[in-house]
Motif scaffolding. Structure first.
Motif, PDB file in Angstrom:
ATOM      1  N   VAL A  13     -15.011  16.846  33.550  1.00  0.00           N
ATOM      2  CA  VAL A  13     -14.396  16.619  32.243  1.00  0.00           C
ATOM      3  C   VAL A  13     -14.845  15.239  31.774  1.00  0.00           C
ATOM      4  N   PRO A  14     -15.183  15.097  30.500  1.00  0.00           N
ATOM      5  CA  PRO A  14     -15.553  13.767  30.010  1.00  0.00           C
ATOM      6  C   PRO A  14     -14.421  12.757  30.232  1.00  0.00           C
ATOM      7  N   VAL A  15     -14.793  11.549  30.569  1.00  0.00           N
ATOM      8  CA  VAL A  15     -13.820  10.498  30.886  1.00  0.00           C
ATOM      9  C   VAL A  15     -12.855  10.259  29.727  1.00  0.00           C
ATOM     10  N   GLU A  16     -13.360  10.276  28.492  1.00  0.00           N
ATOM     11  CA  GLU A  16     -12.504   9.998  27.334  1.00  0.00           C
ATOM     12  C   GLU A  16     -11.377  11.032  27.220  1.00  0.00           C
ATOM     13  N   ALA A  17     -11.718  12.297  27.379  1.00  0.00           N
ATOM     14  CA  ALA A  17     -10.702  13.350  27.281  1.00  0.00           C
ATOM     15  C   ALA A  17      -9.705  13.243  28.432  1.00  0.00           C
ATOM     16  N   PHE A  18     -10.211  12.996  29.620  1.00  0.00           N
ATOM     17  CA  PHE A  18      -9.353  12.864  30.798  1.00  0.00           C
ATOM     18  C   PHE A  18      -8.385  11.701  30.623  1.00  0.00           C
ATOM     19  N   GLU A  19      -8.898  10.576  30.162  1.00  0.00           N
ATOM     20  CA  GLU A  19      -8.060   9.387  29.984  1.00  0.00           C
ATOM     21  C   GLU A  19      -6.991   9.620  28.927  1.00  0.00           C
ATOM     22  N   ARG A  20      -7.366  10.241  27.814  1.00  0.00           N
ATOM     23  CA  ARG A  20      -6.408  10.505  26.737  1.00  0.00           C
ATOM     24  C   ARG A  20      -5.275  11.412  27.233  1.00  0.00           C
ATOM     25  N   VAL A  21      -5.618  12.455  27.949  1.00  0.00           N
ATOM     26  CA  VAL A  21      -4.609  13.394  28.454  1.00  0.00           C
ATOM     27  C   VAL A  21      -3.680  12.706  29.446  1.00  0.00           C
ATOM     28  N   LEU A  64       4.752  10.476  28.621  1.00  0.00           N
ATOM     29  CA  LEU A  64       5.836  11.467  28.615  1.00  0.00           C
ATOM     30  C   LEU A  64       6.678  11.401  29.877  1.00  0.00           C
ATOM     31  N   LEU A  65       6.049  11.063  31.002  1.00  0.00           N
ATOM     32  CA  LEU A  65       6.786  10.955  32.256  1.00  0.00           C
ATOM     33  C   LEU A  65       7.526   9.627  32.387  1.00  0.00           C
ATOM     34  N   GLY A  66       7.311   8.727  31.432  1.00  0.00           N
ATOM     35  CA  GLY A  66       7.991   7.443  31.461  1.00  0.00           C
ATOM     36  C   GLY A  66       7.421   6.484  32.490  1.00  0.00           C
ATOM     37  N   ASP A  67       6.144   6.620  32.796  1.00  0.00           N
ATOM     38  CA  ASP A  67       5.477   5.745  33.763  1.00  0.00           C
ATOM     39  C   ASP A  67       4.987   4.505  33.021  1.00  0.00           C
ATOM     40  N   ALA A  68       5.589   3.369  33.310  1.00  0.00           N
ATOM     41  CA  ALA A  68       5.284   2.125  32.578  1.00  0.00           C
ATOM     42  C   ALA A  68       3.984   1.472  33.037  1.00  0.00           C
ATOM     43  N   ARG A  69       3.385   1.936  34.127  1.00  0.00           N
ATOM     44  CA  ARG A  69       2.172   1.294  34.636  1.00  0.00           C
ATOM     45  C   ARG A  69       0.957   1.535  33.759  1.00  0.00           C
ATOM     46  N   GLY A  70       0.999   2.539  32.890  1.00  0.00           N
ATOM     47  CA  GLY A  70      -0.166   2.857  32.079  1.00  0.00           C
ATOM     48  C   GLY A  70      -1.214   3.571  32.919  1.00  0.00           C
ATOM     49  N   PHE A  71      -2.414   3.691  32.356  1.00  0.00           N
ATOM     50  CA  PHE A  71      -3.470   4.401  33.067  1.00  0.00           C
ATOM     51  C   PHE A  71      -4.814   3.799  32.700  1.00  0.00           C
ATOM     52  N   ASP A  72      -5.540   3.328  33.696  1.00  0.00           N
ATOM     53  CA  ASP A  72      -6.882   2.793  33.498  1.00  0.00           C
ATOM     54  C   ASP A  72      -7.870   3.707  34.204  1.00  0.00           C
ATOM     55  N   ILE A  73      -8.687   4.378  33.425  1.00  0.00           N
ATOM     56  CA  ILE A  73      -9.612   5.369  33.956  1.00  0.00           C
ATOM     57  C   ILE A  73     -10.655   4.754  34.874  1.00  0.00           C
ATOM     58  N   GLN A  85     -18.764   6.292  38.400  1.00  0.00           N
ATOM     59  CA  GLN A  85     -19.046   5.691  37.092  1.00  0.00           C
ATOM     60  C   GLN A  85     -20.036   6.521  36.269  1.00  0.00           C
ATOM     61  N   ASP A  86     -19.902   7.847  36.342  1.00  0.00           N
ATOM     62  CA  ASP A  86     -20.829   8.720  35.622  1.00  0.00           C
ATOM     63  C   ASP A  86     -20.277   9.199  34.276  1.00  0.00           C
ATOM     64  N   GLU A  87     -19.122   8.662  33.868  1.00  0.00           N
ATOM     65  CA  GLU A  87     -18.475   9.014  32.606  1.00  0.00           C
ATOM     66  C   GLU A  87     -17.933  10.446  32.599  1.00  0.00           C
ATOM     67  N   PHE A  88     -17.805  11.042  33.790  1.00  0.00           N
ATOM     68  CA  PHE A  88     -17.206  12.364  33.933  1.00  0.00           C
ATOM     69  C   PHE A  88     -16.237  12.331  35.103  1.00  0.00           C
ATOM     70  N   SER A 121     -12.318  16.177  42.507  1.00  0.00           N
ATOM     71  CA  SER A 121     -11.867  15.249  43.547  1.00  0.00           C
ATOM     72  C   SER A 121     -11.307  13.967  42.932  1.00  0.00           C
ATOM     73  N   GLU A 122     -11.887  13.524  41.831  1.00  0.00           N
ATOM     74  CA  GLU A 122     -11.362  12.326  41.162  1.00  0.00           C
ATOM     75  C   GLU A 122      -9.999  12.617  40.529  1.00  0.00           C
ATOM     76  N   PHE A 123      -9.860  13.808  39.950  1.00  0.00           N
ATOM     77  CA  PHE A 123      -8.559  14.197  39.412  1.00  0.00           C
ATOM     78  C   PHE A 123      -7.509  14.226  40.519  1.00  0.00           C
ATOM     79  N   PHE A 124      -7.859  14.816  41.647  1.00  0.00           N
ATOM     80  CA  PHE A 124      -6.899  14.923  42.736  1.00  0.00           C
ATOM     81  C   PHE A 124      -6.506  13.552  43.259  1.00  0.00           C
ATOM     82  N   ARG A 125      -7.416  12.623  43.240  1.00  0.00           N
ATOM     83  CA  ARG A 125      -7.099  11.257  43.656  1.00  0.00           C
ATOM     84  C   ARG A 125      -6.046  10.647  42.730  1.00  0.00           C
TER      85      ARG A 125
END
Length: 144
Positions: free
Chosen positions: A15-23, A30-39, A46-49, A53-57
């Motif tokens: 999945v493209p990194v941009e779409a993954f990060e946005r989702v 929505l889950l109320g996680d204050a830590r945010g998310f840094d892709i 670092q292949d922009e996808f 395995s990266e999702f599962f991590r």
């Protein structure tokens, strides 16, 4: 020359990194996680996808859990027998009630299980079969 496929084709899905990060930003909001998310922390190669395995991590390290309301729990219990042990038991119970209702209906058509008060009246099912049918009907209405 024949082209060979990987033994597990889902490993190649990305999945493209941009779409993954946005989702995932929306999900953590929505889950109320204050830590945010840094892709960048999770795109290992670092292949922009993002691969499976990266999702599962992300899923494992962030310990993603969803808290369901009582109404949602009731919905999943009644609609998806695989959602929990209780849902599986409810599904089995409803299946047994369907079988009982079917047998009751068939038995009520047999003269052995019918009552006729007078020769002028049509035969009626035995009272016990009427009670069984009523109980089954109530269960079906509640389950629906």
């Amino acid at each position: 020359q024949t082209q060979t496929q990987a033994p597990f084709p889902f490993e190649e899905e990305v999945v493209p990194v941009e779409a993954f990060e946005r989702v995932f930003q929306r999900l953590f909001f929505l889950l109320g996680d204050a830590r945010g998310f840094d892709i960048k922390e999770y795109d290992d190669n670092q292949d922009e996808f993002m691969s499976w395995s990266e999702f599962f991590r992300v899923y494992r390290e962030r310990a993603i859990t969803v808290r369901l309301s009582v109404c949602e729990r009731i919905f999943y219990t009644m609609e998806d027998p695989d959602s929990s042990i209780c849902a599986n038991l409810v599904s089995i119970f409803v299946l047994v009630v369907i079988a009982i209702s079917s047998f009751s209906f068939v038995l009520s058509t047999m003269s052995t299980f019918q009552v006729q008060d007078s020769p002028e009246q049509a035969p009626q099912p035995a009272p016990v079969l009427t009670h069984i049918d009523t109980v089954c009907l109530v269960i079906f209405v509640v389950e629906y």
